[in-house]
Enzyme design. Structure first.
Site, PDB file in Angstrom:
ATOM      1  N   ASP A  16       0.871  -1.183   0.000  1.00 46.05           N
ATOM      2  CA  ASP A  16       0.000   0.000   0.000  1.00 46.05           C
ATOM      3  C   ASP A  16       0.907   1.231   0.000  1.00 46.05           C
ATOM      4  OD1 ASP A  16      -2.444   1.544   0.311  1.00 46.05           O
ATOM      5  OD2 ASP A  16      -1.852   1.881   2.386  1.00 46.05           O
ATOM      6  N   SER A  17       0.277   2.399  -0.173  1.00 43.83           N
ATOM      7  CA  SER A  17       1.035   3.644  -0.092  1.00 43.83           C
ATOM      8  C   SER A  17       1.525   3.906   1.338  1.00 43.83           C
ATOM      9  CB  SER A  17       0.145   4.809  -0.531  1.00 43.83           C
ATOM     10  OG  SER A  17      -0.987   4.877   0.313  1.00 43.83           O
ATOM     11  N   TYR A  48      -0.978   8.334  -2.506  1.00 45.53           N
ATOM     12  CA  TYR A  48      -1.050   8.008  -3.934  1.00 45.53           C
ATOM     13  C   TYR A  48      -2.297   8.638  -4.580  1.00 45.53           C
ATOM     14  CZ  TYR A  48       2.485   4.213  -3.816  1.00 45.53           C
ATOM     15  OH  TYR A  48       3.636   3.471  -3.729  1.00 45.53           O
ATOM     16  N   GLY A  49      -3.297   8.872  -3.754  1.00 41.21           N
ATOM     17  CA  GLY A  49      -4.624   9.215  -4.277  1.00 41.21           C
ATOM     18  C   GLY A  49      -4.713  10.524  -5.020  1.00 41.21           C
ATOM     19  N   CYS A  79      -4.322  -1.607  -1.963  1.00 45.29           N
ATOM     20  CA  CYS A  79      -4.470  -0.173  -2.173  1.00 45.29           C
ATOM     21  C   CYS A  79      -5.417  -0.014  -3.365  1.00 45.29           C
ATOM     22  CB  CYS A  79      -3.094   0.414  -2.491  1.00 45.29           C
ATOM     23  SG  CYS A  79      -3.120   2.133  -3.015  1.00 45.29           S
ATOM     24  N   ASN A  80      -6.524   0.650  -3.128  1.00 47.02           N
ATOM     25  CA  ASN A  80      -7.500   0.822  -4.220  1.00 47.02           C
ATOM     26  C   ASN A  80      -6.914   1.647  -5.350  1.00 47.02           C
ATOM     27  OD1 ASN A  80     -10.577   0.064  -3.241  1.00 47.02           O
ATOM     28  ND2 ASN A  80      -9.191   0.497  -1.555  1.00 47.02           N
ATOM     29  N   THR A  81      -6.110   2.648  -4.993  1.00 45.49           N
ATOM     30  CA  THR A  81      -5.556   3.541  -6.011  1.00 45.49           C
ATOM     31  C   THR A  81      -4.607   2.764  -6.933  1.00 45.49           C
ATOM     32  OG1 THR A  81      -5.713   5.299  -4.367  1.00 45.49           O
ATOM     33  CG2 THR A  81      -4.396   5.754  -6.328  1.00 45.49           C
ATOM     34  N   GLU A 158      -3.698   8.649   8.857  1.00 41.64           N
ATOM     35  CA  GLU A 158      -2.246   8.531   9.102  1.00 41.64           C
ATOM     36  C   GLU A 158      -1.843   9.276  10.391  1.00 41.64           C
ATOM     37  OE1 GLU A 158       0.513   7.393   6.794  1.00 41.64           O
ATOM     38  OE2 GLU A 158      -0.889   6.340   5.473  1.00 41.64           O
ATOM     39  N   CYS A 190     -11.073   2.757  -0.063  1.00 39.86           N
ATOM     40  CA  CYS A 190      -9.664   3.103   0.189  1.00 39.86           C
ATOM     41  C   CYS A 190      -9.290   2.324   1.432  1.00 39.86           C
ATOM     42  CB  CYS A 190      -9.522   4.604   0.428  1.00 39.86           C
ATOM     43  SG  CYS A 190      -7.888   5.078   1.044  1.00 39.86           S
ATOM     44  N   THR A 191      -8.151   1.664   1.394  1.00 44.32           N
ATOM     45  CA  THR A 191      -7.840   0.753   2.498  1.00 44.32           C
ATOM     46  C   THR A 191      -7.524   1.488   3.812  1.00 44.32           C
ATOM     47  OG1 THR A 191      -5.569   0.602   1.662  1.00 44.32           O
ATOM     48  CG2 THR A 191      -7.092  -1.147   1.028  1.00 44.32           C
ATOM     49  N   HIS A 192      -7.369   2.795   3.745  1.00 40.23           N
ATOM     50  CA  HIS A 192      -7.236   3.558   4.989  1.00 40.23           C
ATOM     51  C   HIS A 192      -8.596   3.728   5.700  1.00 40.23           C
ATOM     52  CE1 HIS A 192      -3.334   4.805   3.357  1.00 40.23           C
ATOM     53  NE2 HIS A 192      -3.056   5.420   4.498  1.00 40.23           N
TER      54      HIS A 192
HETATM   55  N1  DGL Z   1      -4.827   3.260   0.835  1.00 38.13           N
HETATM   56  C1  DGL Z   1      -4.835   3.646  -0.521  1.00 38.13           C
HETATM   57  C2  DGL Z   1      -6.082   3.294  -1.258  1.00 38.13           C
HETATM   58  O1  DGL Z   1      -6.667   2.292  -0.927  1.00 38.13           O
HETATM   59  C3  DGL Z   1      -4.207   4.936  -0.935  1.00 38.13           C
HETATM   60  C4  DGL Z   1      -4.353   6.123  -0.102  1.00 38.13           C
HETATM   61  C5  DGL Z   1      -3.432   7.203  -0.635  1.00 38.13           C
HETATM   62  O2  DGL Z   1      -2.229   6.993  -0.597  1.00 38.13           O
HETATM   63  O3  DGL Z   1      -3.949   8.218  -1.106  1.00 38.13           O
HETATM   64  O4  DGL Z   1      -6.472   3.941  -2.186  1.00 38.13           O
END
Ligand code: DGL
Length: 277
Positions: A16-17, A48-49, A79-81, A158, A190-192
């Protein structure tokens, strides 16, 4: 895959990011307790988003190359992105199987919705890619999908502000239009975001089911390992490191975060120079 490596005993690569992918790693630990994991969090380059497809693909490719050096038998883009922007390209570049979180998330939401109105909250990149719409519409053309980018959610997570008045206020602003839209299902795309689950649930109310793609992703991983004959046969013995963590920066902060959400205390996270891969 060839050579002397006993692939079924090799670890799963998860990336993931940053810390978000730990919500997926946690689910893999729960559903596949025999599997070893090598996790990489790109803490130097998060988020990453808000980045372009080219940049996210380049970063993801470097991570996949790093994970290959760890002799992983399969990779989960947690990571979805990265799943939205890079997965299709990377799948064609490497021999080992790679899965993302978007397809499992879309599938899980389709199984839950009754009124065929599904919301997606995710990063700007994931929303702009239209990938959830694509996967959902491929399966059911009658579903209405409402996407909402929530760019401030990642830094709030974060920073550990999972339940905080500031987070409540920002979430309310982002989610109001979804509350009014009549959706009965909301994908935490988004996995966050599962870290903000209780805040989101409070705002969306009882009539909306929240879908965390992690559960379905771990199930898909399990099915893939069985299908390819790659399942670990037994839990690695004492002295074998079950889980290893690598980051591109700020290992202490990552370690504290990981220890607050994983069922096992992690002893260390190692910083590597991801630009070398
Ligand atoms: N956790 C990531 C996702 O699922 C990326 C979040 C990010 O870095 O913007 O998209």
């Amino acid at each position: 895959m060839s050579g002397q490596v006993e692939w079924h005993n090799s670890p799963i690569g998860v990336f993931d990011s940053g810390v978000g992918g730990l919500t997926v790693a946690r689910e893999i630990m729960r559903q596949l307790p025999n599997e070893r994991i090598v996790y990489f969090g790109d803490t130097a380059r998060v988020p990453y988003g808000s980045k372009s497809k080219e940049t996210v693909t380049k970063f993801s490719r470097q991570i996949v190359h790093f994970l290959e050096t760890q002799q992983v038998k399969a990779i989960v883009a947690a990571c979805n992105t990265a799943s939205a922007y890079a997965l299709e390209e990377l799948e064609n570049e490497v021999d080992i199987p790679i899965i993302g979180v978007v397809k499992p998330g879309a599938r899980a939401a389709l199984a839950v919705t009754k009124n065929k109105k599904i919301g997606v909250v995710a990063t700007e990149a994931t929303i702009n890619s239209g990938i959830y719409n694509r996967y959902i519409e491929e399966n059911d053309k009658n579903v209405r999908i409402m996407g909402k980018a929530c760019p401030l959610f990642v830094p709030l997570v974060e920073e550990g502000l999972w339940e905080d008045p500031v987070t409540d206020e920002i979430a309310r602003r982002y989610l109001m239009e979804l509350v009014d839209s009549g959706i009965d299902t909301l994908i935490l795309g988004c996995t966050h975001y599962p870290m903000l689950r209780s805040t989101v649930a409070k705002i969306m109310g009882n009539g909306v089911t929240l879908v965390n793609p992690a559960y379905e992703t771990a199930r898909e991983l399990k099915a893939l390992l069985v299908d390819k004959g790659l399942e670990s046969e037994h839990r690695p013995g004492l002295g074998t490191e079950l889980y290893r963590f690598f980051v591109s920066d700020a290992a202490d902060k990552f370690q504290r975060f990981a220890n607050s959400i994983l069922p096992y205390g992690i002893l260390s996270a190692k910083v590597i120079n991801i630009d070398e891969f």
